[in-house]
Enzyme design. Structure first.
Site, PDB file in Angstrom:
ATOM      1  N   PRO A   9       9.057 -42.884 -26.569  1.00 24.36           N
ATOM      2  CA  PRO A   9       7.965 -43.403 -26.013  1.00 24.36           C
ATOM      3  C   PRO A   9       8.096 -44.540 -25.159  1.00 24.36           C
ATOM      4  O   PRO A   9       9.238 -45.259 -24.981  1.00 24.36           O
ATOM      5  CB  PRO A   9       7.177 -43.983 -27.203  1.00 24.36           C
ATOM      6  CG  PRO A   9       8.368 -43.956 -28.205  1.00 24.36           C
ATOM      7  CD  PRO A   9       9.313 -42.972 -28.088  1.00 24.36           C
ATOM      8  N   ASN A  10       7.187 -44.171 -23.921  1.00 27.42           N
ATOM      9  CA  ASN A  10       7.081 -45.336 -22.950  1.00 27.42           C
ATOM     10  C   ASN A  10       8.289 -45.040 -21.856  1.00 27.42           C
ATOM     11  O   ASN A  10       8.113 -45.827 -20.947  1.00 27.42           O
ATOM     12  CB  ASN A  10       6.988 -46.681 -23.475  1.00 27.42           C
ATOM     13  CG  ASN A  10       5.876 -47.123 -24.401  1.00 27.42           C
ATOM     14  OD1 ASN A  10       4.851 -46.643 -24.158  1.00 27.42           O
ATOM     15  ND2 ASN A  10       6.001 -47.508 -25.654  1.00 27.42           N
ATOM     16  N   ARG A  17       7.905 -50.090 -15.562  1.00 24.29           N
ATOM     17  CA  ARG A  17       7.451 -50.499 -17.127  1.00 24.29           C
ATOM     18  C   ARG A  17       8.397 -51.830 -17.090  1.00 24.29           C
ATOM     19  O   ARG A  17       9.584 -51.577 -17.130  1.00 24.29           O
ATOM     20  CB  ARG A  17       7.880 -49.678 -18.082  1.00 24.29           C
ATOM     21  CG  ARG A  17       8.083 -50.271 -19.254  1.00 24.29           C
ATOM     22  CD  ARG A  17       8.715 -48.985 -20.558  1.00 24.29           C
ATOM     23  NE  ARG A  17       8.540 -49.764 -21.754  1.00 24.29           N
ATOM     24  CZ  ARG A  17       9.556 -49.385 -22.840  1.00 24.29           C
ATOM     25  NH1 ARG A  17      10.327 -48.377 -22.548  1.00 24.29           N
ATOM     26  NH2 ARG A  17       9.424 -50.031 -24.021  1.00 24.29           N
ATOM     27  N   TYR A  22      14.018 -53.261 -17.970  1.00 22.84           N
ATOM     28  CA  TYR A  22      14.388 -51.830 -17.763  1.00 22.84           C
ATOM     29  C   TYR A  22      14.855 -51.056 -16.409  1.00 22.84           C
ATOM     30  O   TYR A  22      15.167 -49.953 -16.476  1.00 22.84           O
ATOM     31  CB  TYR A  22      13.422 -50.779 -18.482  1.00 22.84           C
ATOM     32  CG  TYR A  22      13.039 -51.237 -19.811  1.00 22.84           C
ATOM     33  CD1 TYR A  22      13.980 -51.285 -20.814  1.00 22.84           C
ATOM     34  CD2 TYR A  22      11.712 -51.687 -20.160  1.00 22.84           C
ATOM     35  CE1 TYR A  22      13.766 -51.429 -22.184  1.00 22.84           C
ATOM     36  CE2 TYR A  22      11.523 -52.222 -21.629  1.00 22.84           C
ATOM     37  CZ  TYR A  22      12.526 -51.967 -22.544  1.00 22.84           C
ATOM     38  OH  TYR A  22      12.077 -52.073 -23.706  1.00 22.84           O
ATOM     39  N   ASN A  74      17.582 -41.568 -25.814  1.00 26.90           N
ATOM     40  CA  ASN A  74      16.960 -43.027 -25.999  1.00 26.90           C
ATOM     41  C   ASN A  74      15.884 -42.868 -26.806  1.00 26.90           C
ATOM     42  O   ASN A  74      14.878 -42.527 -26.119  1.00 26.90           O
ATOM     43  CB  ASN A  74      16.760 -43.650 -24.753  1.00 26.90           C
ATOM     44  CG  ASN A  74      16.107 -45.030 -24.713  1.00 26.90           C
ATOM     45  OD1 ASN A  74      15.818 -45.476 -25.645  1.00 26.90           O
ATOM     46  ND2 ASN A  74      16.279 -45.758 -23.458  1.00 26.90           N
ATOM     47  N   ALA A  77      11.094 -47.138 -29.039  1.00 33.36           N
ATOM     48  CA  ALA A  77      10.961 -48.144 -30.150  1.00 33.36           C
ATOM     49  C   ALA A  77      11.011 -47.259 -31.569  1.00 33.36           C
ATOM     50  O   ALA A  77      11.343 -47.818 -32.471  1.00 33.36           O
ATOM     51  CB  ALA A  77       9.372 -48.359 -30.123  1.00 33.36           C
ATOM     52  N   HIS A  80      13.669 -48.247 -34.004  1.00 36.67           N
ATOM     53  CA  HIS A  80      13.419 -48.958 -35.001  1.00 36.67           C
ATOM     54  C   HIS A  80      12.758 -48.887 -36.333  1.00 36.67           C
ATOM     55  O   HIS A  80      12.301 -49.579 -36.886  1.00 36.67           O
ATOM     56  CB  HIS A  80      12.754 -50.312 -34.325  1.00 36.67           C
ATOM     57  CG  HIS A  80      13.722 -50.696 -33.104  1.00 36.67           C
ATOM     58  ND1 HIS A  80      15.251 -50.923 -32.731  1.00 36.67           N
ATOM     59  CD2 HIS A  80      13.115 -50.907 -31.590  1.00 36.67           C
ATOM     60  CE1 HIS A  80      15.347 -51.151 -31.672  1.00 36.67           C
ATOM     61  NE2 HIS A  80      14.205 -50.934 -31.089  1.00 36.67           N
ATOM     62  N   GLU A  98      23.299 -42.514 -28.855  1.00 37.73           N
ATOM     63  CA  GLU A  98      22.077 -43.256 -28.874  1.00 37.73           C
ATOM     64  C   GLU A  98      22.262 -44.130 -27.721  1.00 37.73           C
ATOM     65  O   GLU A  98      23.326 -44.848 -27.572  1.00 37.73           O
ATOM     66  CB  GLU A  98      21.931 -44.074 -29.946  1.00 37.73           C
ATOM     67  CG  GLU A  98      20.783 -45.231 -30.102  1.00 37.73           C
ATOM     68  CD  GLU A  98      20.859 -46.029 -31.416  1.00 37.73           C
ATOM     69  OE1 GLU A  98      21.577 -45.353 -32.263  1.00 37.73           O
ATOM     70  OE2 GLU A  98      20.114 -46.693 -31.461  1.00 37.73           O
ATOM     71  N   HIS A 100      20.573 -47.322 -25.191  1.00 32.23           N
ATOM     72  CA  HIS A 100      19.545 -48.283 -24.816  1.00 32.23           C
ATOM     73  C   HIS A 100      19.707 -49.124 -23.739  1.00 32.23           C
ATOM     74  O   HIS A 100      20.861 -49.376 -23.432  1.00 32.23           O
ATOM     75  CB  HIS A 100      19.163 -49.438 -25.866  1.00 32.23           C
ATOM     76  CG  HIS A 100      19.115 -48.693 -27.540  1.00 32.23           C
ATOM     77  ND1 HIS A 100      17.916 -48.144 -27.448  1.00 32.23           N
ATOM     78  CD2 HIS A 100      20.006 -48.553 -28.422  1.00 32.23           C
ATOM     79  CE1 HIS A 100      17.773 -47.875 -28.722  1.00 32.23           C
ATOM     80  NE2 HIS A 100      19.119 -47.688 -29.372  1.00 32.23           N
ATOM     81  N   ARG A 107      17.467 -59.332 -28.115  1.00 33.52           N
ATOM     82  CA  ARG A 107      16.080 -59.392 -28.018  1.00 33.52           C
ATOM     83  C   ARG A 107      15.565 -59.646 -29.236  1.00 33.52           C
ATOM     84  O   ARG A 107      16.186 -60.248 -30.228  1.00 33.52           O
ATOM     85  CB  ARG A 107      15.721 -57.946 -27.400  1.00 33.52           C
ATOM     86  CG  ARG A 107      16.071 -57.905 -25.906  1.00 33.52           C
ATOM     87  CD  ARG A 107      15.557 -56.592 -25.297  1.00 33.52           C
ATOM     88  NE  ARG A 107      14.165 -56.530 -25.270  1.00 33.52           N
ATOM     89  CZ  ARG A 107      13.431 -55.254 -24.948  1.00 33.52           C
ATOM     90  NH1 ARG A 107      13.946 -54.174 -24.805  1.00 33.52           N
ATOM     91  NH2 ARG A 107      12.159 -55.459 -24.719  1.00 33.52           N
ATOM     92  N   ARG A 111      14.358 -55.535 -33.208  1.00 35.11           N
ATOM     93  CA  ARG A 111      15.123 -54.408 -32.228  1.00 35.11           C
ATOM     94  C   ARG A 111      16.567 -54.494 -32.563  1.00 35.11           C
ATOM     95  O   ARG A 111      17.488 -53.607 -32.260  1.00 35.11           O
ATOM     96  CB  ARG A 111      14.971 -54.715 -30.829  1.00 35.11           C
ATOM     97  CG  ARG A 111      13.494 -54.535 -30.150  1.00 35.11           C
ATOM     98  CD  ARG A 111      13.571 -54.887 -28.668  1.00 35.11           C
ATOM     99  NE  ARG A 111      12.206 -55.336 -28.298  1.00 35.11           N
ATOM    100  CZ  ARG A 111      11.026 -54.302 -28.116  1.00 35.11           C
ATOM    101  NH1 ARG A 111      11.198 -53.074 -28.471  1.00 35.11           N
ATOM    102  NH2 ARG A 111      10.137 -55.044 -27.843  1.00 35.11           N
TER     103      ARG A 111
END
Ligand code: DQA
Length: 148
Positions: A9-10, A17, A22, A74, A77, A80, A98, A100, A107, A111
């Site tokens: 997502p996102n 963003r 990012y 990736n 969210a 988590h 994975e 990120h 952070r 997270r």
């Protein structure tokens, strides 16, 4: 070798963003960069992005019938929160890395935990979008071998 690049997502908003976290590279550019890296090692790369947990679960299931050797993901969210994505990886037994973009450990506390890291072959954290390319390089070049 067939690699599937998944983004949660996102990540469709990548480039615009929260660029301080990012960066300014778009998802299309990330996909192109990863495809080029895969091809450099004679591998193919398919890609999929979704903002929907079930769609990501379905895509992981489909990968089994497509002869996908590795998944680079990736999960955004869902990292988590998602027991369902964890169970999908366990169910299809396709090895994955994975990724990120940001250093999630520097952070918010929520997270710091991932539902995926302990069943991943590797985790790339905090290297910006270069982490995607490095993950693809690692699997496509055979630097990381499939779990027995
Ligand atoms: C992210 C980190 C996650 O915590 C966040 O929800 C994202 C992006 C990263 O790439 O740094 O969407 O996975």
């Amino acid at each position: 070798m067939n690699i599937l690049l998944l983004n949660g997502p996102n990540l469709n908003l990548l480039g615009t963003r929260e660029p301080q976290k990012y960066g300014t590279t778009s998802l299309a550019d990330v996909v192109a960069m990863c495809r080029e890296e895969a091809q450099r090692h004679g591998a193919t790369l398919a890609d999929f992005q979704s903002n929907h947990e079930g769609a990501i679960v379905d895509r992981i299931h489909a990968a089994r019938g497509e002869g996908v050797d590795w998944i680079v993901i990736n999960p955004g969210a869902f990292t988590h929160t998602s027991v369902a994505i964890r169970d999908a990886f366990a169910g299809v037994a396709i090895p994955f890395i994975e990724v990120h973009i940001s250093n999630v450990h520097a952070r918010e506390a929520f997270r710091h935990h991932s539902y995926l890291s302990d069943i991943a072959s590797g985790v790339m954290v905090g290297l910006g979008v270069a982490g995607y390319r490095l993950a693809v390089q690692a699997v496509a070049s055979g630097m990381v071998s499939k779990p027995a």
